[in-house]
Design an enzyme around this catalytic site. Structure first.
Site, mmCIF file in Angstrom:
data_model
loop_
_atom_site.group_PDB
_atom_site.id
_atom_site.type_symbol
_atom_site.label_atom_id
_atom_site.label_comp_id
_atom_site.label_asym_id
_atom_site.label_seq_id
_atom_site.Cartn_x
_atom_site.Cartn_y
_atom_site.Cartn_z
ATOM 1 C CB CYS A 20 42.923 48.299 44.111
ATOM 2 S SG CYS A 20 41.144 48.081 43.882
ATOM 3 C CB THR A 51 39.922 42.503 26.201
ATOM 4 O OG1 THR A 51 38.605 42.749 26.743
ATOM 5 C CG2 THR A 51 39.808 41.975 24.783
ATOM 6 C CB SER A 52 42.329 42.213 31.209
ATOM 7 O OG SER A 52 43.230 41.169 30.965
ATOM 8 C CG ASP A 54 36.456 47.478 33.864
ATOM 9 O OD1 ASP A 54 37.477 47.587 34.553
ATOM 10 O OD2 ASP A 54 36.244 48.160 32.845
ATOM 11 C CG ASP A 94 34.911 46.235 38.269
ATOM 12 O OD1 ASP A 94 35.651 47.160 37.887
ATOM 13 O OD2 ASP A 94 35.316 45.297 38.968
ATOM 14 N N GLY A 142 25.062 36.824 50.628
ATOM 15 C CA GLY A 142 26.513 36.834 50.619
ATOM 16 C C GLY A 142 27.092 35.600 51.275
ATOM 17 C CB THR A 144 30.447 35.329 56.703
ATOM 18 O OG1 THR A 144 29.668 34.252 57.233
ATOM 19 C CG2 THR A 144 29.543 36.504 56.413
#
Length: 351
Positions: A20, A51-52, A54, A94, A142, A144
């Site tokens: 992070c 409000t930013s 998660d 989150d 997902g 790639t």
């Protein structure tokens, strides 16, 4: 210390930053987001970017709201399996930080396919799968790409009852602040890059960054828990400041009460501090009131970027015993009371 792939490749050598600590600096991010939005939002969108918080939350019906979030980054360690585990833990955090339960994930994978052996990439993916299995969810798909730097993370989806949703903007004056995990992941990762982190320090870092923030699910059931977030790339001060801004309150921290992972203070004193720590301070330091007794090293610890960091809870004093008992029942022995919320202009005061 064995923190390399079987092939001897050092994953961290491919990346300009890890974990992070790769986040865009908070001040820059706020400037970027100023130019976004402006479109009408659906009533069902319970949480967006205002409000930013998660994750985004969209109400499906009277009983269910969908939590949607994504997180990915470059290697924070050289062991590919551990890298995958850390990235997956961080992404799922989150969902827990909104009070939700994960239901599935999608993998986000960018790899320098001509430089990393297939087996190394496979270990990264297996590490992520192992954490998702621990959370009881599948990686259902997902995307790639061939990338210059190794990147791995997840799109994570979860569910929460709309009435149990925990935002980062609902703290109340008089609330007590509880931190679920000790701080110092950024310091330990900096020490790792400098080859001064011993086996015990590495084990402590991995144990922390691969521990799922599962208490979030049950914290959502406690009416005395008013606000919830997790501490990640912007450090404790940055994420607490988001909570203070969103709630329109002042946060007060007790420096002596904040828990740290083993060796962190000593390593920080020796200069094992990330560049992201200083970028964080430059991004929001004007909204923080530090007591004169706070040293530069202590300030760096407060802005230290956390990867898969702990939950930060704002709860009524009468709910404190239940909150701490819940953390400890789920294996978070290091959870600690670190401060309180009070009326006043949004800022963080540290004494």
């Amino acid at each position: 210390m064995a923190d390399t792939a079987p092939s001897g490749i050092r994953l961290t050598s491919f990346s300009h930053g890890g974990g992070c600590g790769c986040k865009i600096a908070p001040g820059v991010l706020r400037d970027i987001l100023k130019s976004t939005g402006g479109f009408p939002l659906p009533q069902q969108l319970l949480v967006g970017i205002e409000t930013s918080d998660d994750a985004a939350v969209y109400q499906l019906n009277d009983e269910q709201a969908l939590i949607a979030t994504t997180d990915f980054f470059m290697p924070i360690v050289d062991d590919p399996y551990d890298f995958g585990r850390i990235a997956a833990t961080n992404a799922l955090s989150d969902v827990y930080a909104m009070g939700g339960t994960p239901i599935m994930a999608l993998a986000l994978v960018g790899m320098p396919v001509n430089q990393l052996p297939v087996e190394v990439i496979g270990q990264i993916l297996r590490g992520g799968e192992s954490i998702c299995a621990e959370a009881g969810i599948p990686i259902a798909g997902g995307h790639t790409i061939d990338s210059v730097e190794p990147i791995y993370g997840l799109v994570a989806l979860g569910l929460v009852h709309p009435s149990r949703l925990k935002r980062n903007a609902d703290a109340q004056a008089g609330d007590v602040l509880v931190l679920g995990k000790p701080l110092g992941v950024g310091v330990l990762s900096a020490a790792l890059k400098k080859n001064v982190l011993d086996d015990a320090g590495y084990a402590a870092m991995i144990a922390s960054t691969t521990k799922l923030n599962t208490p979030g699910r049950k914290l959502s059931e406690l009416s005395g828990v008013h606000a919830l977030t997790d501490v990640t790339g912007f450090g404790l001060l940055g994420h607490l400041l988001e909570l203070a801004r969103g709630s329109g309150l002042q946060a007060q921290l007790d420096m002596d009460a904040i828990p740290f992972l083993p060796q962190v203070r000593a390593l920080a004193e020796k200069g094992c501090i990330t560049g992201a720590s200083e970028r964080n301070w430059l991004g929001y330091g004007n909204e923080v009131d530090l007591a004169q007794s706070i040293t530069p090293v202590q300030r760096a610890l407060l802005t230290d970027p956390q990867t898969a960091g702990g939950l930060l809870v704002s709860c009524a004093p009468e709910a404190l015993e239940d909150v701490l008992a819940l953390f400890r029942a789920e294996g978070f022995a290091g959870a600690a009371v670190i401060g309180r919320m009070s009326a006043g202009a949004p800022q963080v005061k540290v004494s």
